[in-house]
Design an enzyme around this catalytic site. Sequence first.
Site, PDB file in Angstrom:
ATOM      1  N   LYS A  40      34.180  45.081  39.270  1.00 25.30           N
ATOM      2  CA  LYS A  40      34.116  44.851  40.717  1.00 25.30           C
ATOM      3  C   LYS A  40      34.137  43.369  40.980  1.00 25.30           C
ATOM      4  O   LYS A  40      33.411  42.613  40.334  1.00 25.30           O
ATOM      5  CB  LYS A  40      32.820  45.448  41.286  1.00 25.30           C
ATOM      6  CG  LYS A  40      32.715  45.331  42.804  1.00 25.30           C
ATOM      7  CD  LYS A  40      33.510  46.423  43.451  1.00 25.30           C
ATOM      8  CE  LYS A  40      33.488  46.331  44.961  1.00 25.30           C
ATOM      9  NZ  LYS A  40      34.381  45.269  45.466  1.00 25.30           N
ATOM     10  N   LYS A  64      25.534  39.620  38.687  1.00 26.72           N
ATOM     11  CA  LYS A  64      25.085  39.964  40.043  1.00 26.72           C
ATOM     12  C   LYS A  64      24.975  41.479  40.216  1.00 26.72           C
ATOM     13  O   LYS A  64      23.992  41.988  40.768  1.00 26.72           O
ATOM     14  CB  LYS A  64      26.047  39.369  41.076  1.00 26.72           C
ATOM     15  CG  LYS A  64      25.590  39.527  42.515  1.00 26.72           C
ATOM     16  CD  LYS A  64      26.546  38.842  43.484  1.00 26.72           C
ATOM     17  CE  LYS A  64      26.436  37.347  43.424  1.00 26.72           C
ATOM     18  NZ  LYS A  64      27.193  36.679  44.515  1.00 26.72           N
ATOM     19  N   LYS A  76      37.198  39.432  38.817  1.00 25.62           N
ATOM     20  CA  LYS A  76      37.593  38.484  39.858  1.00 25.62           C
ATOM     21  C   LYS A  76      39.096  38.319  39.804  1.00 25.62           C
ATOM     22  O   LYS A  76      39.713  38.428  38.736  1.00 25.62           O
ATOM     23  CB  LYS A  76      36.923  37.129  39.653  1.00 25.62           C
ATOM     24  CG  LYS A  76      36.796  36.320  40.945  1.00 25.62           C
ATOM     25  CD  LYS A  76      35.703  36.896  41.840  1.00 25.62           C
ATOM     26  CE  LYS A  76      35.482  36.058  43.080  1.00 25.62           C
ATOM     27  NZ  LYS A  76      34.355  36.575  43.869  1.00 25.62           N
ATOM     28  N   THR A 160      26.329  40.235  53.415  1.00 23.73           N
ATOM     29  CA  THR A 160      25.843  39.082  52.645  1.00 23.73           C
ATOM     30  C   THR A 160      24.779  38.332  53.426  1.00 23.73           C
ATOM     31  O   THR A 160      23.734  37.946  52.882  1.00 23.73           O
ATOM     32  CB  THR A 160      27.005  38.144  52.287  1.00 23.73           C
ATOM     33  OG1 THR A 160      27.994  38.879  51.564  1.00 23.73           O
ATOM     34  CG2 THR A 160      26.525  36.986  51.428  1.00 23.73           C
ATOM     35  N   SER A 319      29.480  46.683  49.422  1.00 21.55           N
ATOM     36  CA  SER A 319      30.773  47.067  48.845  1.00 21.55           C
ATOM     37  C   SER A 319      30.607  48.327  47.996  1.00 21.55           C
ATOM     38  O   SER A 319      31.459  49.224  48.023  1.00 21.55           O
ATOM     39  CB  SER A 319      31.330  45.928  47.986  1.00 21.55           C
ATOM     40  OG  SER A 319      31.882  44.919  48.782  1.00 21.55           O
TER      41      SER A 319
END
Length: 386
Positions: A40, A64, A76, A160, A319
């Site tokens: 992810k 994370k 990423k 966020t 997400s």
Amino acid sequence: MLSVPRREVTVSIPLRRDDGSHEVLIGHRVQHNFSRGPAKGGLRYSPDVTLDEVRALAMWMTWKCALLDVPYGGAKGGVRIDPRIHSQAELERVTRRYTSEISPFIGPERDIPAPDIGTDERTMAWMMDTYSVQQGHTVLGVTTGKPIALGGSLGRATATSRGVAHIAFSALADRGIAVAGSTAVVQGFGKVGRYAARFLAEAGMRVVAVSDQYGAVADEKGLDIVSLEAHVDATGSVVGFLGSDELDGVAMLELDVDLLVPAAVEGVLNATNAPRVKARVIVEGANGPTTPEADEIFRSNGILVAPDILANAGGVVVSYFEWVQANQAFWWSAEEVEARLATRMDLAWRAVTEHARRLGVPLRAAATALAVERVAQAHLLRGLYP
């Protein structure tokens, strides 16, 4: 093994410009780890994208996700392009070609991209559509951060910022500071800083200064964040907000406040200005705003730093919620999303602070150690094949 990405893909992206000319762009997708689930991570469009940067960010996402106990590994993506000098039609062509090139390696069970710098929900819609056309059916769960009309989650846009606010409230309580009536400074008024400032103000805090790339404004009585948002929408900057004082953006970081939220760029708190920072609590809304040298200074000065890996993880949590909803074809209310986010952030805060006390280390070291431990445990339990 955890120091090496599991898979790296670099692709060329031929682009036909609107004027008929052609150029070839370079795109990357790095999948760091799969031990706890599919990969992810975001997709960024920037002229500064490099494979090394994407590698580092993919690993960051692994830690994370593990820290927030989300069943993902890290990934990423990036395309070396300046989106500001390309039309929407050109960006769509780049997105669809990039998606087509990496499509064998992504999917709801493999790797789920999301927006990052230079990309947005429209980008994710293009990616989802391109992948779905290739699969022959609609696959809503292949990306997150999509428009609500295409399977996006309520609350995703501000997730966020909400996570930052939740961690800020917990960190203030840890220092015995009441939220109502306390003071805050927010650096950055973009996707994260804008809503973080709003949520802090709604909780009764006095947000005495905010900044963006053009400058900073301050009001010791507390800025009217709702009016400031309207001003920014009308003018494009916080500068010139009626009733506020102009302030140097660097000096703003050194104001005597209870809470400092750096939510702009990396490295803004460093060895040069850290000795002059007077905030009792720092909550990192941006990635990497504090240098290692500044970290040591803050620790010696008794300033509590809630690290980025924890503080700004609300986006990946929601997400995950979006992915779950898409896979179930059942969508939650905004209240459900926000309640579940609050629970996740609270559990992560308690886990990190307990780990920090047990090991006798700062929150950043504790968060990283806890995350790596969880990934390593999953890897060891699975074993090595063949």
